[in-house]
Design a protein around this motif. Sequence first.
Motif, PDB file in Angstrom:
ATOM      1  N   PRO A   5       0.821  -1.214   0.000  1.00 23.36           N
ATOM      2  CA  PRO A   5       0.000   0.000   0.000  1.00 23.36           C
ATOM      3  C   PRO A   5       0.860   1.271   0.000  1.00 23.36           C
ATOM      4  CG  PRO A   5      -0.509  -1.413   1.902  1.00 23.36           C
ATOM      5  CD  PRO A   5       0.641  -2.027   1.192  1.00 23.36           C
ATOM      6  N   PHE A   6       0.323   2.323  -0.579  1.00 15.58           N
ATOM      7  CA  PHE A   6       1.082   3.562  -0.723  1.00 15.58           C
ATOM      8  C   PHE A   6       1.561   4.112   0.610  1.00 15.58           C
ATOM      9  CE2 PHE A   6      -3.239   5.212  -0.208  1.00 15.58           C
ATOM     10  CZ  PHE A   6      -3.042   6.288   0.647  1.00 15.58           C
ATOM     11  N   TRP A   7       0.801   3.940   1.689  1.00 16.18           N
ATOM     12  CA  TRP A   7       1.200   4.499   2.982  1.00 16.18           C
ATOM     13  C   TRP A   7       2.377   3.740   3.592  1.00 16.18           C
ATOM     14  CZ3 TRP A   7      -3.435   2.067   2.122  1.00 16.18           C
ATOM     15  CH2 TRP A   7      -3.688   0.895   2.821  1.00 16.18           C
ATOM     16  N   HIS A   8       2.692   2.557   3.043  1.00 21.36           N
ATOM     17  CA  HIS A   8       3.902   1.838   3.451  1.00 21.36           C
ATOM     18  C   HIS A   8       5.094   2.222   2.583  1.00 21.36           C
ATOM     19  CE1 HIS A   8       1.558  -1.758   5.403  1.00 21.36           C
ATOM     20  NE2 HIS A   8       1.529  -0.657   6.139  1.00 21.36           N
ATOM     21  N   ARG A   9       4.818   2.670   1.367  1.00 22.84           N
ATOM     22  CA  ARG A   9       5.887   3.000   0.417  1.00 22.84           C
ATOM     23  C   ARG A   9       6.293   4.465   0.438  1.00 22.84           C
ATOM     24  NH1 ARG A   9       3.669   2.930  -4.428  1.00 22.84           N
ATOM     25  NH2 ARG A   9       1.620   2.200  -3.841  1.00 22.84           N
ATOM     26  N   LYS A  10       5.403   5.329   0.873  1.00 20.91           N
ATOM     27  CA  LYS A  10       5.632   6.769   0.772  1.00 20.91           C
ATOM     28  C   LYS A  10       5.584   7.440   2.135  1.00 20.91           C
ATOM     29  CE  LYS A  10       3.541   7.381  -3.811  1.00 20.91           C
ATOM     30  NZ  LYS A  10       2.560   8.196  -4.549  1.00 20.91           N
ATOM     31  N   ALA A  92      -5.110   8.526  11.281  1.00 18.71           N
ATOM     32  CA  ALA A  92      -4.123   7.967  10.353  1.00 18.71           C
ATOM     33  C   ALA A  92      -2.941   8.898  10.151  1.00 18.71           C
ATOM     34  CB  ALA A  92      -4.788   7.672   9.008  1.00 18.71           C
ATOM     35  N   TYR A  93      -3.196  10.197  10.091  1.00 18.50           N
ATOM     36  CA  TYR A  93      -2.104  11.153   9.909  1.00 18.50           C
ATOM     37  C   TYR A  93      -1.142  11.086  11.096  1.00 18.50           C
ATOM     38  CZ  TYR A  93      -5.234  12.980   6.354  1.00 18.50           C
ATOM     39  OH  TYR A  93      -6.055  13.104   5.264  1.00 18.50           O
ATOM     40  N   ARG A  94      -1.688  11.018  12.287  1.00 14.92           N
ATOM     41  CA  ARG A  94      -0.869  10.926  13.499  1.00 14.92           C
ATOM     42  C   ARG A  94      -0.124   9.595  13.545  1.00 14.92           C
ATOM     43  NH1 ARG A  94      -2.859  12.046  19.692  1.00 14.92           N
ATOM     44  NH2 ARG A  94      -1.016  11.214  20.708  1.00 14.92           N
ATOM     45  N   GLY A  99       5.206   6.730  12.710  1.00 15.16           N
ATOM     46  CA  GLY A  99       5.795   5.468  12.263  1.00 15.16           C
ATOM     47  C   GLY A  99       4.948   4.240  12.544  1.00 15.16           C
ATOM     48  N   GLU A 100       3.671   4.434  12.848  1.00 17.32           N
ATOM     49  CA  GLU A 100       2.776   3.315  13.125  1.00 17.32           C
ATOM     50  C   GLU A 100       1.952   2.998  11.881  1.00 17.32           C
ATOM     51  OE1 GLU A 100       0.770   3.709  16.977  1.00 17.32           O
ATOM     52  OE2 GLU A 100       2.135   5.391  17.358  1.00 17.32           O
TER      53      GLU A 100
END
Length: 164
Positions: A5-10, A92-94, A99-100
């Motif tokens: 997922p993008f939130w793991h890559r970016k 999600a932003y927090r 790093g979570e």
Amino acid sequence: MTDTPFWHRKSLDEMTRAEWESLCDGCGLCCLIKFEDIDTGELIYSNIVCRHFDDQTSLCQCYATRSQKVPDCWTLTPENIHELTWLPETCAYRLLRNGEDLAWWHPLVSGDPNTVHEAGIGIRHNCVSEEHVHVDDWQTFFDEMTAEEEDDAPDQPDASTGRA
């Protein structure tokens, strides 16, 4: 093509606007009126919500112009996300900032925008519009709400369950 997922890559800074916006889980917690305990600095969420919050959809009715209509409404950006200490623990932003990972109920993980509410995170149908609570009554309203929460305290989930 990757399945990651993008939130793991970016990083938050690298996300497109659409990716950034999709991080919002629609819980509505950021739309609640918050109180700061003057003695402890603790931030306490009320269940009084901004007049522009739609309790049926859990969306802002004036999202594109919210900062003009509500001057103290924050527009979250990669530039200011690091200074915003009032974001709920489940945000999600927090989480990504710290790093979570996203929780199982986040719509990007579950594929369903209702899981945030099914998990008890969202405020849909559990808030009252500031239009219905006079500003002079906020403290009284807050005191009554706090008393009810103290009476119900043993049944309330703690922060480890993801509820803010």
